[in-house]
Design a protein around this motif. Structure first.
Motif, PDB file in Angstrom:
ATOM      1  N   PHE A  20       0.837  -1.204   0.000  1.00 33.16           N
ATOM      2  CA  PHE A  20       0.000   0.000   0.000  1.00 33.16           C
ATOM      3  C   PHE A  20       0.875   1.260   0.000  1.00 33.16           C
ATOM      4  O   PHE A  20       0.575   2.249  -0.673  1.00 33.16           O
ATOM      5  CB  PHE A  20      -0.941  -0.029   1.220  1.00 33.16           C
ATOM      6  N   GLN A  21       1.985   1.209   0.737  1.00 31.44           N
ATOM      7  CA  GLN A  21       2.945   2.322   0.729  1.00 31.44           C
ATOM      8  C   GLN A  21       3.527   2.524  -0.665  1.00 31.44           C
ATOM      9  O   GLN A  21       3.661   3.653  -1.151  1.00 31.44           O
ATOM     10  CB  GLN A  21       4.089   2.037   1.714  1.00 31.44           C
ATOM     11  N   LEU A  22       3.846   1.398  -1.303  1.00 37.43           N
ATOM     12  CA  LEU A  22       4.451   1.451  -2.640  1.00 37.43           C
ATOM     13  C   LEU A  22       3.503   2.132  -3.630  1.00 37.43           C
ATOM     14  O   LEU A  22       3.928   2.970  -4.440  1.00 37.43           O
ATOM     15  CB  LEU A  22       4.750   0.013  -3.100  1.00 37.43           C
ATOM     16  N   VAL A  23       2.234   1.763  -3.562  1.00 36.05           N
ATOM     17  CA  VAL A  23       1.224   2.354  -4.461  1.00 36.05           C
ATOM     18  C   VAL A  23       1.065   3.848  -4.168  1.00 36.05           C
ATOM     19  O   VAL A  23       1.006   4.678  -5.085  1.00 36.05           O
ATOM     20  CB  VAL A  23      -0.122   1.614  -4.303  1.00 36.05           C
ATOM     21  N   TYR A  24       1.022   4.175  -2.907  1.00 36.96           N
ATOM     22  CA  TYR A  24       0.847   5.583  -2.491  1.00 36.96           C
ATOM     23  C   TYR A  24       2.030   6.423  -2.967  1.00 36.96           C
ATOM     24  O   TYR A  24       1.854   7.486  -3.570  1.00 36.96           O
ATOM     25  CB  TYR A  24       0.718   5.627  -0.972  1.00 36.96           C
ATOM     26  N   GLU A  25       3.232   5.917  -2.745  1.00 37.75           N
ATOM     27  CA  GLU A  25       4.424   6.690  -3.093  1.00 37.75           C
ATOM     28  C   GLU A  25       4.686   6.669  -4.598  1.00 37.75           C
ATOM     29  O   GLU A  25       5.147   7.658  -5.161  1.00 37.75           O
ATOM     30  CB  GLU A  25       5.644   6.160  -2.311  1.00 37.75           C
ATOM     31  N   GLY A  26       4.376   5.559  -5.245  1.00 36.80           N
ATOM     32  CA  GLY A  26       4.577   5.464  -6.688  1.00 36.80           C
ATOM     33  C   GLY A  26       3.452   6.090  -7.491  1.00 36.80           C
ATOM     34  O   GLY A  26       3.547   6.244  -8.703  1.00 36.80           O
ATOM     35  N   LYS A  27       2.361   6.412  -6.805  1.00 34.89           N
ATOM     36  CA  LYS A  27       1.195   7.068  -7.408  1.00 34.89           C
ATOM     37  C   LYS A  27       0.552   6.228  -8.509  1.00 34.89           C
ATOM     38  O   LYS A  27      -0.037   6.763  -9.459  1.00 34.89           O
ATOM     39  CB  LYS A  27       1.539   8.467  -7.922  1.00 34.89           C
ATOM     40  N   THR A  28       0.681   4.917  -8.393  1.00 37.02           N
ATOM     41  CA  THR A  28       0.023   4.017  -9.342  1.00 37.02           C
ATOM     42  C   THR A  28      -0.032   2.621  -8.732  1.00 37.02           C
ATOM     43  O   THR A  28       0.783   2.284  -7.878  1.00 37.02           O
ATOM     44  CB  THR A  28       0.774   3.954 -10.696  1.00 37.02           C
ATOM     45  N   GLY A  29      -1.004   1.835  -9.184  1.00 40.09           N
ATOM     46  CA  GLY A  29      -1.014   0.447  -8.725  1.00 40.09           C
ATOM     47  C   GLY A  29      -2.379  -0.195  -8.783  1.00 40.09           C
ATOM     48  O   GLY A  29      -3.410   0.481  -8.729  1.00 40.09           O
ATOM     49  N   HIS A  30      -2.353  -1.523  -8.917  1.00 40.15           N
ATOM     50  CA  HIS A  30      -3.591  -2.312  -8.907  1.00 40.15           C
ATOM     51  C   HIS A  30      -3.858  -2.751  -7.457  1.00 40.15           C
ATOM     52  O   HIS A  30      -3.677  -3.918  -7.087  1.00 40.15           O
ATOM     53  CB  HIS A  30      -3.470  -3.490  -9.872  1.00 40.15           C
ATOM     54  N   THR A  31      -4.264  -1.781  -6.688  1.00 35.70           N
ATOM     55  CA  THR A  31      -4.323  -1.899  -5.234  1.00 35.70           C
ATOM     56  C   THR A  31      -5.214  -3.047  -4.765  1.00 35.70           C
ATOM     57  O   THR A  31      -4.800  -3.889  -3.968  1.00 35.70           O
ATOM     58  CB  THR A  31      -4.830  -0.564  -4.649  1.00 35.70           C
ATOM     59  N   ALA A  88      16.364  -0.434  -1.381  1.00 37.49           N
ATOM     60  CA  ALA A  88      16.615   0.847  -2.052  1.00 37.49           C
ATOM     61  C   ALA A  88      16.021   0.835  -3.457  1.00 37.49           C
ATOM     62  O   ALA A  88      15.417   1.821  -3.905  1.00 37.49           O
ATOM     63  CB  ALA A  88      18.118   1.115  -2.115  1.00 37.49           C
ATOM     64  N   GLU A  89      16.154  -0.303  -4.133  1.00 39.02           N
ATOM     65  CA  GLU A  89      15.579  -0.381  -5.477  1.00 39.02           C
ATOM     66  C   GLU A  89      14.047  -0.423  -5.399  1.00 39.02           C
ATOM     67  O   GLU A  89      13.367   0.134  -6.264  1.00 39.02           O
ATOM     68  CB  GLU A  89      16.094  -1.608  -6.252  1.00 39.02           C
ATOM     69  N   LEU A  90      13.517  -1.067  -4.385  1.00 36.52           N
ATOM     70  CA  LEU A  90      12.051  -1.125  -4.249  1.00 36.52           C
ATOM     71  C   LEU A  90      11.456   0.284  -4.249  1.00 36.52           C
ATOM     72  O   LEU A  90      10.382   0.526  -4.813  1.00 36.52           O
ATOM     73  CB  LEU A  90      11.682  -1.867  -2.956  1.00 36.52           C
ATOM     74  N   ASN A  91      12.197   1.222  -3.671  1.00 31.01           N
ATOM     75  CA  ASN A  91      11.715   2.607  -3.607  1.00 31.01           C
ATOM     76  C   ASN A  91      11.705   3.307  -4.963  1.00 31.01           C
ATOM     77  O   ASN A  91      11.196   4.408  -5.082  1.00 31.01           O
ATOM     78  CB  ASN A  91      12.555   3.415  -2.606  1.00 31.01           C
ATOM     79  N   THR A  92      12.278   2.664  -5.991  1.00 28.51           N
ATOM     80  CA  THR A  92      12.264   3.271  -7.327  1.00 28.51           C
ATOM     81  C   THR A  92      11.025   2.860  -8.121  1.00 28.51           C
ATOM     82  O   THR A  92      10.877   3.249  -9.286  1.00 28.51           O
ATOM     83  CB  THR A  92      13.499   2.859  -8.162  1.00 28.51           C
ATOM     84  N   PHE A  93      10.151   2.082  -7.525  1.00 30.07           N
ATOM     85  CA  PHE A  93       8.972   1.576  -8.234  1.00 30.07           C
ATOM     86  C   PHE A  93       8.291   2.688  -9.029  1.00 30.07           C
ATOM     87  O   PHE A  93       8.006   3.755  -8.511  1.00 30.07           O
ATOM     88  CB  PHE A  93       7.973   0.971  -7.236  1.00 30.07           C
ATOM     89  N   SER A  94       8.087   2.384 -10.305  1.00 32.38           N
ATOM     90  CA  SER A  94       7.325   3.251 -11.208  1.00 32.38           C
ATOM     91  C   SER A  94       8.059   4.521 -11.627  1.00 32.38           C
ATOM     92  O   SER A  94       7.507   5.369 -12.312  1.00 32.38           O
ATOM     93  CB  SER A  94       5.967   3.607 -10.577  1.00 32.38           C
TER      94      SER A  94
END
Ligand SMILES: [Mg+2]
Length: 276
Positions: A20-31, A88-94
């Motif tokens: 959920f954090q990843l979607v929020y921060e990446g501003k996209t996702g199939h939540t 660190a790479e996970l934080n680059t999502f999208s």
């Protein structure tokens, strides 16, 4: 197979929260799709699959193909938790030039196949399982499909072939949440009754609560399929774990507002507290 069910339940909540954090921060996702299948991925990666980030190309590894490729955010967080992707790479999502895009990408260790064009995962998994059988290898092949995906005709060609070739080394899972992007699956393209259809195609079918870790583990562990491929129909809740997203088709692909994000984080923390 011994499993610490409670630890796995906690892991699933942690993965939901991180996703959920990843979607929020990446501003996209199939939540909604991510949250639906979090328990399935947790069971697979933390109990069932023989995979190792230190040796991702091991020819004897189990193969997992996520045919419902849109739910990639939960796969990225799971692979990170297993050491295939560093944090660190996970934080680059999208982000521009990131390998962690909106679909499974086989440039990333642990990804067997680029997916997201629906209806292909089972066919490729059938081929991999058939190759394993012909080569007398012991690895197993797993694929996760969405229920909306069953409208693709190629799924049923693969279903027929897998039974024809007696691929007992193949397990497919349907994330049966009853919803897809445009509404209820029974309204868009009714694929029910699922159990009877897969049985008629020659599969051994097990139906479980797909958000219940103990039931999922028992289904994966079962060897009652004989020579048949195994189908696990996992009855799930789309958006599971976030009260305002549960059973809402609108959350198929949606990014939370700041307020929604804070509420979801609080709900995940409550779930983790309850599992202490
Ligand atoms: Mg669905």
């Amino acid at each position: 197979m011994t499993a610490d069910v409670k630890a796995l339940e906690k892991k699933a909540v942690e993965l939901r929260k991180r996703t959920f954090q990843l979607v929020y921060e990446g501003k996209t996702g199939h939540t909604g799709s991510d949250l639906s299948c979090a328990d399935i991925l947790t069971a697979l990666y933390f109990q069932v699959l023989n995979v190792d980030a230190k040796n991702p190309e091991n020819p004897n590894r189990d193969r997992y193909i996520q045919s419902k490729g849109h739910a990639v955010e939960i796969l990225w967080t799971t692979l990170a938790a297993k050491g295939f992707i560093d944090e660190a790479e996970l934080n680059t999502f999208s982000q521009f030039k990131s390998r962690l895009i909106g679909h499974p990408n086989n440039q990333v260790d642990g990804i067997e196949m680029n997916t997201g064009s629906l209806g292909h995962g089972l066919a490729v998994s059938t081929g991999i399982a058939l190759a394993g059988k012909m080569d007398q290898k012991n690895y197993k092949t797993y694929t996760l499909m969405g229920d909306g995906e069953l409208a693709e005709g190629s799924v049923w060609e693969a279903a027929m072939a897998a039974a024809n070739y007696k691929l007992k080394n193949l397990t497919a899972i349907i994330d049966h949440n009853g919803l897809q992007i445009s509404g209820k699956t029974v309204d868009v393209m009714n694929s029910e009754p699922l159990k009877e259809k897969w049985q008629a195609f020659g599969w051994h079918v097990i139906e479980v609560d797909g958000n219940n870790m103990a039931e999922l583990l028992a289904a994966f562990d079962s060897d009652e399929n004989g020579e048949k491929p195994k189908m696990i129909i996992a009855n799930t809740i789309k958006g599971k774990g976030v009260s305002f997203a549960e059973n809402q088709a609108g959350w198929h692909h949606k990014v939370p507002t700041d307020e929604q994000y804070q509420q979801a984080m609080a709900e995940f923390d409550q779930q983790l507290e309850a599992l202490k």
